[in-house]
Write a protein that holds these residues in place. Structure first.
Motif, PDB file in Angstrom:
ATOM      1  N   ARG A  63      56.797-112.574  51.751  1.00 61.73           N
ATOM      2  CA  ARG A  63      57.248-111.008  52.542  1.00 61.73           C
ATOM      3  C   ARG A  63      55.763-110.861  53.234  1.00 61.73           C
ATOM      4  O   ARG A  63      55.871-110.219  54.318  1.00 61.73           O
ATOM      5  N   LEU A  64      54.631-111.229  52.529  1.00 62.04           N
ATOM      6  CA  LEU A  64      53.496-110.854  53.444  1.00 62.04           C
ATOM      7  C   LEU A  64      53.419-111.784  54.461  1.00 62.04           C
ATOM      8  O   LEU A  64      52.921-111.114  55.856  1.00 62.04           O
ATOM      9  N   LEU A  70      53.307-114.806  60.338  1.00 62.21           N
ATOM     10  CA  LEU A  70      52.972-116.149  59.897  1.00 62.21           C
ATOM     11  C   LEU A  70      54.122-117.125  59.702  1.00 62.21           C
ATOM     12  O   LEU A  70      55.178-116.535  59.697  1.00 62.21           O
ATOM     13  N   LEU A  71      53.799-118.363  59.568  1.00 63.98           N
ATOM     14  CA  LEU A  71      54.739-119.352  59.498  1.00 63.98           C
ATOM     15  C   LEU A  71      55.186-119.349  58.208  1.00 63.98           C
ATOM     16  O   LEU A  71      54.656-119.982  57.381  1.00 63.98           O
ATOM     17  N   ALA A  72      56.394-118.793  57.942  1.00 61.08           N
ATOM     18  CA  ALA A  72      57.015-118.860  56.581  1.00 61.08           C
ATOM     19  C   ALA A  72      57.126-120.219  55.964  1.00 61.08           C
ATOM     20  O   ALA A  72      57.137-120.419  54.955  1.00 61.08           O
ATOM     21  N   TYR A  73      57.750-121.065  56.905  1.00 64.29           N
ATOM     22  CA  TYR A  73      58.108-122.581  56.316  1.00 64.29           C
ATOM     23  C   TYR A  73      56.683-123.418  56.103  1.00 64.29           C
ATOM     24  O   TYR A  73      56.761-124.367  55.604  1.00 64.29           O
ATOM     25  N   PRO A  78      46.436-123.435  55.261  1.00 67.43           N
ATOM     26  CA  PRO A  78      45.868-121.981  55.200  1.00 67.43           C
ATOM     27  C   PRO A  78      46.446-121.279  56.593  1.00 67.43           C
ATOM     28  O   PRO A  78      46.509-121.683  57.592  1.00 67.43           O
ATOM     29  N   GLN A  79      46.768-120.002  56.398  1.00 65.91           N
ATOM     30  CA  GLN A  79      47.075-119.347  57.710  1.00 65.91           C
ATOM     31  C   GLN A  79      46.472-117.825  57.480  1.00 65.91           C
ATOM     32  O   GLN A  79      45.971-117.394  56.433  1.00 65.91           O
ATOM     33  N   GLU A  80      46.228-117.313  58.520  1.00 70.37           N
ATOM     34  CA  GLU A  80      45.489-116.077  58.594  1.00 70.37           C
ATOM     35  C   GLU A  80      46.525-114.844  59.777  1.00 70.37           C
ATOM     36  O   GLU A  80      46.818-115.568  60.821  1.00 70.37           O
TER      37      GLU A  80
END
Length: 367
Positions: A63-64, A70-73, A78-80
């Motif tokens: 959900r965030l 951001l790329l859910a898959y 790491p992602q920001e």
């Protein structure tokens, strides 16, 4: 609060609301083998909020990611990203950073504090001498002003206050920034975010900015010799430069610059002053640490106070730097001109009943 049957949408919204009610600056979602622990950082200290079943973790992080675009898959890198104030549902912008772990993705959230978004230099709570020195330094047309302190010490708030002060004082000046990331927009300022993956790091961006005819430059952080050299050279050639650098104290900033390969003459000629700061928890105004106090939840503290030291390049300090002295020697030289250390300023706050000796030792270490 959040229960296994609740939707991810409702669960995340409840976490946001509770964090804001607590006055939290950060929220951590941390998975392990059997549970997901949710903790909030309030007044600089992490406090537990929830312990949830492990299967809820991916739903919360998913959900965030959706809110932050951001790329859910992708759960292996790491992602920001950012959740806008409108999408957050609580009226504040939230920065989101995810990180893969053995038991799933960990998420760290940083809440933008509305009360700090427009703070002036005068409202920061700086000691009188530090405020006067900092104001005088940033009102000059050239030179370098450096801020130091650990993560969470309020450097960004102070840096943006300096930026707004400069922009308001001379509205027609060309003011540009290089940041990582851009935390808030400042009217009248051209702001850029570094993109290391595209080859745009601080050094490259700063070199390019100097060809954009700037008068004032904010560099989010000096991390290496190249960036330090360009920033200090800019301060020598008619630009006002403000930046942060990691060091324990203001005197140690000069030792750090020398370690980076900056020539002592350049450091003493370009740097107008260094501000080192920390945030100390204030004593709760409603209690003495009672476990039944609803103001501070029994911690004995509520809110934070700024403690800071301001170091200028006086003749004794210049002589020590030119001799390539270490931080302790530079500090001793500075005291000849009345330099007050972080611990000196913190002791004054203890004497004034603002904070406690235990809190000072927690933040600065035992004396």
């Amino acid at each position: 609060m959040t229960v296994p049957s609740a939707s991810a949408v409702d669960s995340v919204q409840q976490l946001f609301e509770r964090a804001c009610e607590m006055g939290a600056s950060d929220l951590h979602i941390e998975p392990d083998a059997t549970t997901v622990t949710v903790r909030a950082r309030r007044d600089g200290v992490l406090v537990p909020m929830e312990s949830l079943p492990a299967e809820i973790g991916p739903r919360l992080v998913g959900r965030l990611k959706a809110l932050a675009d951001l790329l859910a898959y992708r759960t292996d890198v790491p992602q920001e990203g950012r959740i806008t104030a409108e999408r957050s549902g609580v009226g504040v912008e939230i920065r989101v950073a995810t990180y893969p772990t053995l038991f799933g993705e960990r998420a760290a959230l940083r809440f933008d504090a509305p009360e700090t978004a427009a703070m002036t230099l005068e409202s920061l709570g700086l000691p009188t001498a530090a405020l006067a020195g900092l104001r005088a330094a940033i009102e000059r047309p050239d030179g370098v002003v450096l801020l130091t302190g650990p993560s969470g010490s309020g450097k960004t708030t102070t840096l943006y206050s300096c930026l707004r002060h400069v922009a308001a004082r001379v509205p027609r000046r060309s003011i540009v920034t290089v940041e990582d990331p851009v935390e808030r927009c400042v009217p009248g300022v051209t702001q850029t975010q570094v993109a290391p993956a595209a080859g745009l790091d601080f050094a490259r961006a700063l070199r390019s900015l100097l060809r954009q005819d700037p008068e004032v430059i904010l560099v989010g952080e000096i991390r290496d010799r190249e960036t330090a050299g360009i920033a200090l050279e800019a301060g020598l050639t008619g630009h006002l430069v403000a930046s942060t650098i990691h060091a324990g104290t203001a005197p140690q900033v000069f030792a750090r610059l020398l370690d980076m390969g900056v020539e002592p003459f350049v450091a003493t000629t370009s740097v107008r002053g260094v501000l080192a700061q920390r945030l100390l928890r204030r004593r709760c105004p409603a209690c003495t640490g009672s476990p039944v106090c609803t103001t501070c939840d029994g911690t004995g503290h509520r809110g934070r106070a700024l403690v800071a030291e301001w170091l200028e390049v006086t003749p004794p300090v210049r002589a020590a730097i030119l001799a390539r002295a270490d931080g302790d020697t530079i500090s001793a030289a500075a005291k000849e001109s009345g330099f007050r250390t972080l611990r000196d300023e913190a002791a004054a706050l203890v004497d004034g009943g603002v904070t406690t000796k235990e809190e000072v030792d927690r933040v600065l270490g035992p004396a």
